[in-house]
Design a protein around this motif. Structure first.
Motif, PDB file in Angstrom:
ATOM      1  N   SER A  18       4.663   0.129  -5.841  1.00 44.57           N
ATOM      2  CA  SER A  18       5.484  -0.480  -4.782  1.00 44.57           C
ATOM      3  C   SER A  18       5.948   0.565  -3.776  1.00 44.57           C
ATOM      4  O   SER A  18       6.605   0.230  -2.792  1.00 44.57           O
ATOM      5  CB  SER A  18       6.689  -1.206  -5.389  1.00 44.57           C
ATOM      6  N   ALA A  52       8.966   2.544   0.600  1.00 39.83           N
ATOM      7  CA  ALA A  52       8.584   1.241   0.053  1.00 39.83           C
ATOM      8  C   ALA A  52       7.399   0.658   0.818  1.00 39.83           C
ATOM      9  O   ALA A  52       7.360   0.676   2.043  1.00 39.83           O
ATOM     10  CB  ALA A  52       9.773   0.281   0.120  1.00 39.83           C
ATOM     11  N   GLU A  54       6.481  -2.558   0.052  1.00 40.31           N
ATOM     12  CA  GLU A  54       6.770  -3.990   0.010  1.00 40.31           C
ATOM     13  C   GLU A  54       8.265  -4.161  -0.221  1.00 40.31           C
ATOM     14  O   GLU A  54       8.940  -3.193  -0.586  1.00 40.31           O
ATOM     15  CB  GLU A  54       5.986  -4.633  -1.139  1.00 40.31           C
ATOM     16  N   ILE A  56      11.559  -4.574  -2.066  1.00 37.04           N
ATOM     17  CA  ILE A  56      12.002  -4.331  -3.437  1.00 37.04           C
ATOM     18  C   ILE A  56      13.449  -4.806  -3.512  1.00 37.04           C
ATOM     19  O   ILE A  56      14.313  -4.289  -2.798  1.00 37.04           O
ATOM     20  CB  ILE A  56      11.914  -2.835  -3.809  1.00 37.04           C
TER      21      ILE A  56
END
Length: 101
Positions: A18, A52, A54, A56
């Protein structure tokens, strides 16, 4: 090299990750693309640090190397620097083992 390099600037070690790791100092506003998604950095990300890929959510596990390396202490939008201000390590912590939360 293991993993995938994004725009010669970041490394994703495993498809389950991620976060990506900066291979150079990255400036706010830079957009990186791995061919499947574009991520625009909302923070400066120093060399060797994570950002990141995506969204989180707070409390979610953070994956790097295909394994959990920590837990989000705040919501982390894509492109945000992931560090001690929004992530706590779970590696080597007996108090974080399953069933001890």
């Amino acid at each position: 090299m293991k993993g995938d390099v994004i725009d010669d600037a970041a490394l994703v070690m495993d498809r389950r990750d991620s976060v990506a790791t900066a291979l150079e100092d990255l400036e706010t506003g830079r957009t990186l693309s791995d061919g499947k998604r574009d991520v625009t950095l909302s923070d400066e990300v120093p060399f060797g640090h994570k950002f990141a890929l995506e969204p989180i959510d707070r409390g979610d596990d953070i994956f790097k190397y295909g394994a959990v390396i920590g837990r989000a202490t705040d919501d982390v939008p894509p492109g945000s620097w992931v560090h001690t201000h929004n992530c706590e390590s779970t590696r080597g912590r007996g108090d974080q083992q399953e069933g001890k939360r």
